[in-house]
Motif scaffolding. Structure first.
Motif, short mmCIF file in Angstrom:
data_model
loop_
_atom_site.label_atom_id
_atom_site.label_comp_id
_atom_site.label_asym_id
_atom_site.label_seq_id
_atom_site.Cartn_x
_atom_site.Cartn_y
_atom_site.Cartn_z
N TYR A 10 0.80 -1.24 0.00
CA TYR A 10 0.00 0.00 0.00
C TYR A 10 0.83 1.28 0.00
O TYR A 10 0.31 2.37 0.27
CB TYR A 10 -0.99 -0.02 1.18
N ASN A 12 1.71 3.07 -2.34
CA ASN A 12 1.25 4.05 -3.33
C ASN A 12 -0.08 4.72 -2.99
O ASN A 12 -0.76 5.25 -3.86
CB ASN A 12 1.23 3.42 -4.72
N VAL A 13 -0.43 4.66 -1.70
CA VAL A 13 -1.53 5.53 -1.23
C VAL A 13 -0.96 6.57 -0.25
O VAL A 13 -1.71 7.39 0.26
CB VAL A 13 -2.67 4.73 -0.52
N HIS A 22 -3.73 14.10 -1.90
CA HIS A 22 -4.35 12.83 -2.29
C HIS A 22 -3.77 11.60 -1.58
O HIS A 22 -4.34 10.52 -1.66
CB HIS A 22 -4.25 12.65 -3.81
N GLY A 23 -2.65 11.78 -0.89
CA GLY A 23 -2.05 10.65 -0.19
C GLY A 23 -2.41 10.66 1.29
O GLY A 23 -2.94 11.64 1.81
N ILE A 260 -7.98 2.27 4.59
CA ILE A 260 -7.64 3.08 3.40
C ILE A 260 -8.93 3.40 2.63
O ILE A 260 -9.16 4.54 2.22
CB ILE A 260 -6.62 2.35 2.51
N TYR A 264 -10.50 7.23 2.15
CA TYR A 264 -10.75 7.85 0.85
C TYR A 264 -12.24 8.11 0.63
O TYR A 264 -12.61 9.10 0.00
CB TYR A 264 -10.16 7.00 -0.28
N SER A 272 -14.27 2.36 -5.85
CA SER A 272 -13.16 1.46 -5.56
C SER A 272 -13.01 0.50 -6.74
O SER A 272 -13.85 -0.38 -6.95
CB SER A 272 -13.52 0.71 -4.27
N LEU A 337 -10.21 4.87 -5.83
CA LEU A 337 -9.08 4.15 -5.24
C LEU A 337 -8.90 2.89 -6.09
O LEU A 337 -9.89 2.21 -6.40
CB LEU A 337 -9.43 3.77 -3.79
N THR A 339 -7.30 -0.88 -6.75
CA THR A 339 -6.67 -2.07 -6.17
C THR A 339 -6.30 -3.00 -7.31
O THR A 339 -7.17 -3.58 -7.97
CB THR A 339 -7.63 -2.78 -5.19
N PRO A 391 -4.58 7.15 -5.97
CA PRO A 391 -4.07 6.16 -5.01
C PRO A 391 -4.20 4.72 -5.50
O PRO A 391 -5.24 4.34 -6.06
CB PRO A 391 -4.93 6.38 -3.77
N CYS A 392 -3.16 3.94 -5.27
CA CYS A 392 -3.14 2.55 -5.77
C CYS A 392 -2.65 1.58 -4.70
O CYS A 392 -1.61 1.79 -4.08
CB CYS A 392 -2.17 2.43 -6.95
#
Ligand code: PA5
Length: 468
Positions: A10, A12-13, A22-23, A260, A264, A272, A337, A339, A391-392
């Motif tokens: 995680y 990259n969030v 955004h993070g 997370i 968001y 999502s 978001l 995934t 976010p990824c």
């Protein structure tokens, strides 16, 4: 232990990657940890006291044995047909797509069991095409009707159709040979039919809702009969159980994932997207879509106050949907978001052919592995999304095998429970689905719903003024 693992990534969030707007900052993570840790403890306690029954499914050794025995008894069949819908079908489809080859049904050399068909609709064209084909194969076909309640219109309609077909061809006794029901242990319409007709049956364990039931006989029988190692599937889930019971937030992937998503959602990223970079994992995203939507989309919180919450789960498939969705994902509203599901080792690979002299611009592909291309596309898409401050998360499968699939299922089920607690809603009911079901009963002429039928009538009439 030598078993393949599932990893939850995680970075990259975080604000370190995406910036503060955004993070998620360390401070915000601390806040999420403080909010989540008591909930993990509560969930563990609820589970211990028997209130969260799906959490115990990985340990049903006797059930697994029983399922394997039944699968053995059905070895004679050439076609295994699941009749069910929602939580009584999506898990079966997901397991089959994930753990058996793409050409399983078409190529006998690629399968260890009968062909598998999962019918989760009442589309007359689809059904009649299938039944026409099946007519000549009926003596080698077993139907697994799955319905906890037994009164779900779609499943009941399919079941009645199949019973008529079997009875017409082989007589009533044949139902015992060709049907196995998976339903409530004691109650419900299907249980009544099972008892009356002396059909074979398996149980949907008490207190386990449809969308949390894939690791029960609901999902296990079709998997076992198609050669999937259900013991490993359950072992993977049990392995994940240890991780998702950890009260240390930062070590608990289900809690971090739920938090997370919750974070968001409260910052207007309410969509999502689950995007597997693997065809085998694509139906797990479909399974997740139901789990997340039906569990978390609620009008009222636990105190009965109107809240109207629920992230919208969307499924996409890499690399296919790069050519369909990614334009929107990068340049459209920053309200999602992501995934990703990624595979480290595909086990099998394909070597790309050589580029001809006239097309040297394709030479970079020559003799490369297909897996390298797919995984490069995943990283490239993630990189591009991060460049747009999206976010990824990535869930990494060391390999796709029953053990990692079991881990994945258990991870997302528990994550759903924790997300439900963060949102303060009941993740285990689905009251909003009822009205549509009852309206269908009314429209199909069920007498107890006549009054509702009257209320629907104005909507059945097409108003010419609004037809173009
Ligand atoms: O998750 C759920 O509870 C639902 O999706 C059900 O599985 C679905 O409605 C089918 O219900 P039943 O198994 O009673 O036929």
């Amino acid at each position: 232990m030598g078993q393949h693992q599932l990893k939850f990534y995680y970075k990259n969030v975080t604000a370190g990657v995406l910036g503060k707007e955004h993070g998620i900052t360390e401070e915000q993570f601390k806040h999420l940890a403080a909010k989540s840790e008591p909930l993990i403890k509560q969930l563990n306690a609820d589970r211990k006291s028997g209130r969260i029954r799906y959490r115990d499914l990985p340990y049903q050794d006797k059930t697994a044995e029983q399922v394997k025995n039944i699968a053995e008894q059905f070895k004679w069949c050439r076609n295994f047909v699941v009749l069910g819908i929602g939580g009584s079908a999506l898990g079966n489809i997901a397991l089959q797509t994930a753990l058996n080859p793409y050409m399983y049904n078409l190529d006998a050399s690629q399968r260890k069991g009968p062909r598998l068909f999962v019918f989760d609709n009442v589309d007359p064209q689809q059904m009649s095409s299938f039944l026409n084909w099946l007519d000549g194969e009926l003596d080698k076909t077993v139907f697994n009707v799955i319905s906890k309640s037994g009164r779900t219109a779609e499943t009941a309609a399919q079941f009645l159709t199949v019973c008529k077909m079997l009875e017409g061809k082989f007589g009533r006794e044949a139902l015992k040979k060709h049907i196995i029901a998976t339903t409530d242990p004691k109650e419900g319409t299907l249980r009544k039919i099972v008892d009356e007709f002396g059909l074979r049956s398996l149980e949907v364990p008490d207190g386990v809702g449809g969308r949390f039931s894939v690791l029960s006989p609901v999902g296990l029988l079709s998997a076992a009969i198609c050669g999937i190692d259900i013991v490993q599937l359950l072992a993977g889930a049990a392995d994940m159980d240890k991780k998702v019971s950890d009260v240390n937030f930062y070590k608990n992937p289900a809690a971090v994932n739920a938090a997370i998503n919750y974070h968001y959602y409260n910052r207007n990223k309410r969509i999502s997207v689950m995007m597997p970079y693997s065809f085998a994992l694509k139906d797990l995203a479909d399974w997740y879509r139901q789990l997340w939507a039906e569990s978390l989309g609620k009008a009222k919180d636990l105190a009965g106050k109107d809240v109207f919450v629920g992230p919208t789960p969307v499924k996409a498939l890499g690399a296919t949907d790069q050519h369909s969705q990614v334009q929107l994902y990068r340049e459209g509203p920053n309200d999602k978001l992501f995934t990703f599901l990624a595979v480290e080792d595909f086990d099998i690979d394909v070597q790309i052919g050589p580029a001809p002299e006239v097309a040297l611009e394709l030479e970079y592909l020559t003799n490369q592995k297909m897996s390298r291309l797919l995984n490069s596309e995943k990283l490239a898409t993630e990189y591009a999304l991060i460049a747009s401050q999206r976010p990824c998360i990535t869930v990494i499968f060391e390999k796709i095998c029953p053990y990692t699939i079991g881990q994945f299922i258990y991870l997302f089920e528990t994550s759903t429970s924790i997300a439900g607690m963060l949102f303060g809603i009941n993740a285990y009911d689905q009251p909003a689905v009822e009205l549509g079901k009852e309206a269908t009963f009314a429209l199909m002429g069920k007498s107890e719903y006549a009054e509702l039928g009257e209320r629907i009538k104005p909507f059945a009439k097409i108003d010419d003024q609004f037809i173009i």
